[in-house]
Design a protein around this motif. Structure first.
Motif: not given
Length: 225
Positions: A181-184, A123-125, A218-223, A173-176
């Motif tokens: 914001d949040g999970t994918d 949990q990030v929080s 869950v973080v999805r890598a984007r183009p 993602r963690l650095a904003g």
């Protein structure tokens, strides 16, 4: 929530025997690629070194690391919200899940052996440095590198490229910095079974009991571009 100082180690799970395993480490902010390799021991060492130096660290496994457990048996095996046509229970996802379970458990056991009493969280929080002042320095997350988010293979090979793409996506993602914001992906509205929390508890890390049933990031890598 923006978090800034950490080492992110991402693992492209795969066969160690055939050279399909790779890892990459990036330092936040930046992110700056600091190390990479094709051996699990190197990944565990990178995590342990960061935590020994007092920094926060993140382990991102590129494999399904939470699965939905519905109340209705007819929904068993249904994909998570956000997965699209690449459900965790399909052949590719299920294979990565099985491999990731063994490799993730080994990695976390090595970290626990090097740093007895270490606390981890999904949990990030609750991560150290979060707004609530939680005390878990190791964050466990899932990375997803597929489709349009797959990078162009580098001279180090496609698996190393995937690991680096995952590490950079998680760091952003963690650095904003990625505008999301949040999970994918999420198991909700079904109850989540967190494989990350289960691995960490098996390895001997201190993890809150409620995390076994909480969704993971869950973080999805984007183009690129």
């Amino acid at each position: 929530m923006k978090l800034s100082a950490a080492c992110v180690v991402a693992v492209d799970v795969g066969s160690v025997r055939t050279g399909s395993f790779a890892w990459a480490a990036v330092d936040m902010p930046g992110p700056t690629l600091t190390a990479h390799g094709d051996d699990p021991a190197g990944a565990a060492g990178a995590l342990s070194a960061a935590l020994t130096d007092g920094a926060s660290a993140v382990l991102a496994l590129e494999a399904p690391m939470s699965v939905p457990v519905p109340g209705d048996w007819k929904l068993l095996g249904k994909g998570r919200t956000g997965e699209g046509n690449r459900a965790w229970s399909a052949s590719a996802g299920a294979g990565a899940l099985a491999t990731g379970l063994a490799q993730g458990a080994w990695l976390l056991a090595e970290v626990a052996r090097a740093l007895p009493g270490l606390a981890a969280t999904t949990q990030v929080s609750r991560w150290r440095g979060a707004a609530d002042g939680g005390g878990a320095p190791l964050l466990l997350v899932e990375a997803f590198v597929s489709g349009e988010g797959k990078p162009v293979p580098t001279a180090l090979g496609p698996h190393a490229a995937d690991a680096e793409a995952a590490a950079r996506a998680v760091a952003a993602r963690l650095a904003g910095e990625d505008g999301t914001d949040g999970t994918d992906m999420t198991c909700a509205p079904q109850r989540a079974f967190s494989l990350l929390a289960a691995q960490a508890r098996w390895a001997g890390l201190a993890v809150a009991g409620d995390e076994l049933a909480l969704d993971v990031l869950v973080v999805r890598a984007r183009p690129a571009g």
